[in-house]
Design a protein around this motif. Structure first.
Motif, PDB file in Angstrom:
ATOM      1  N   ARG A  21       0.783  -1.158   0.222  1.00  0.00           N
ATOM      2  CA  ARG A  21      -0.148   0.291  -0.233  1.00  0.00           C
ATOM      3  C   ARG A  21       0.825   1.219   0.017  1.00  0.00           C
ATOM      4  NH1 ARG A  21      -3.126  -2.678   4.647  1.00  0.00           N
ATOM      5  NH2 ARG A  21      -5.172  -3.513   2.988  1.00  0.00           N
ATOM      6  N   SER A  22       2.127   1.124   0.603  1.00  0.00           N
ATOM      7  CA  SER A  22       3.217   2.489   1.090  1.00  0.00           C
ATOM      8  C   SER A  22       3.035   2.554  -0.641  1.00  0.00           C
ATOM      9  CB  SER A  22       3.846   2.175   2.425  1.00  0.00           C
ATOM     10  OG  SER A  22       4.653   3.050   2.173  1.00  0.00           O
ATOM     11  N   VAL A  23       4.111   1.849  -1.127  1.00  0.00           N
ATOM     12  CA  VAL A  23       3.952   2.021  -2.618  1.00  0.00           C
ATOM     13  C   VAL A  23       3.297   2.234  -3.454  1.00  0.00           C
ATOM     14  CG1 VAL A  23       5.739  -0.348  -3.596  1.00  0.00           C
ATOM     15  CG2 VAL A  23       6.637  -0.354  -2.715  1.00  0.00           C
ATOM     16  N   ALA A  24       2.545   1.741  -3.492  1.00  0.00           N
ATOM     17  CA  ALA A  24       1.130   1.926  -4.151  1.00  0.00           C
ATOM     18  C   ALA A  24       0.768   3.718  -4.189  1.00  0.00           C
ATOM     19  CB  ALA A  24       0.776   0.899  -4.100  1.00  0.00           C
ATOM     20  N   ARG A  25       1.078   3.752  -2.849  1.00  0.00           N
ATOM     21  CA  ARG A  25       1.174   5.173  -2.219  1.00  0.00           C
ATOM     22  C   ARG A  25       1.669   6.332  -3.641  1.00  0.00           C
ATOM     23  NH1 ARG A  25      -1.831   3.465   2.150  1.00  0.00           N
ATOM     24  NH2 ARG A  25       0.467   4.171   3.299  1.00  0.00           N
ATOM     25  N   ASP A  26       3.077   5.614  -2.973  1.00  0.00           N
ATOM     26  CA  ASP A  26       4.491   6.481  -3.061  1.00  0.00           C
ATOM     27  C   ASP A  26       4.196   6.498  -5.076  1.00  0.00           C
ATOM     28  OD1 ASP A  26       6.705   8.037  -2.874  1.00  0.00           O
ATOM     29  OD2 ASP A  26       7.324   5.888  -3.489  1.00  0.00           O
ATOM     30  N   VAL A  27       3.715   5.653  -5.867  1.00  0.00           N
ATOM     31  CA  VAL A  27       3.849   5.411  -7.559  1.00  0.00           C
ATOM     32  C   VAL A  27       2.382   6.055  -7.939  1.00  0.00           C
ATOM     33  CG1 VAL A  27       3.069   3.754  -9.259  1.00  0.00           C
ATOM     34  CG2 VAL A  27       4.439   2.494  -6.704  1.00  0.00           C
ATOM     35  N   GLU A  28       1.179   6.196  -6.960  1.00  0.00           N
ATOM     36  CA  GLU A  28       0.600   7.229  -7.505  1.00  0.00           C
ATOM     37  C   GLU A  28       1.141   8.868  -7.449  1.00  0.00           C
ATOM     38  OE1 GLU A  28      -3.806   6.732  -5.299  1.00  0.00           O
ATOM     39  OE2 GLU A  28      -3.216   4.005  -5.656  1.00  0.00           O
ATOM     40  N   ASP A  29       1.681   8.974  -6.237  1.00  0.00           N
ATOM     41  CA  ASP A  29       2.289  10.043  -6.120  1.00  0.00           C
ATOM     42  C   ASP A  29       2.753  10.405  -7.093  1.00  0.00           C
ATOM     43  OD1 ASP A  29       0.522  10.950  -3.234  1.00  0.00           O
ATOM     44  OD2 ASP A  29       2.132   9.872  -2.332  1.00  0.00           O
TER      45      ASP A  29
END
Length: 128
Positions: A25-33
């Motif tokens: 989830r953290s990596v996904a949020r980082d990628v989205e950001d």
């Protein structure tokens, strides 16, 4: 004892799964950001490029209009000069015709003299 080891292994696996989900989830949020940041920057750059292209197009239109106006003015100047020269030549032709009609003898003598001078000029001096 075996049940306790199984329960401990199950808890560890669940904890690992939970931690892995958090990391994903953290990596996904980082990628989205990062994606959103890149998308914003690309939109800004596209807007800037579009504005520059519009400005360049407007400048080109203005320069073409100025060039067209100058060309039109030049054409009018040349046309005016041509009309003036044509009018002047017509006046001169009329004046010469009138002079010849009123002074035929003088005109013949003058034409002969001009012919004699042109002959001397084009002959290039005396013959031997």
């Amino acid at each position: 004892m075996a049940a306790t080891k199984i329960d401990d292994a199950k808890k560890k696996a669940q904890k690992k799964a939970k931690d892995t989900k958090k990391k994903i989830r953290s990596v996904a949020r980082d990628v989205e950001d990062r994606y959103e940041k890149v998308a914003r920057e690309m939109r800004k750059e596209a807007d800037r490029m579009r504005n520059e292209a519009e400005k360049a197009t407007e400048r080109a239109k203005e320069q073409m209009e100025v060039a067209r106006e100058k060309m039109d003015a030049t054409v009018e100047t040349v046309r005016g000069g041509y009309e003036q020269m044509r009018s002047d030549l017509e006046d001169l032709s009329e004046d010469v015709n009138e002079y010849v009609r009123h002074n035929p003898a003088k005109s013949i003598l003058l034409a002969g003299f001009v012919g004699f001078l042109l002959g001397l000029i084009f002959r290039g001096g005396s013959r031997r």
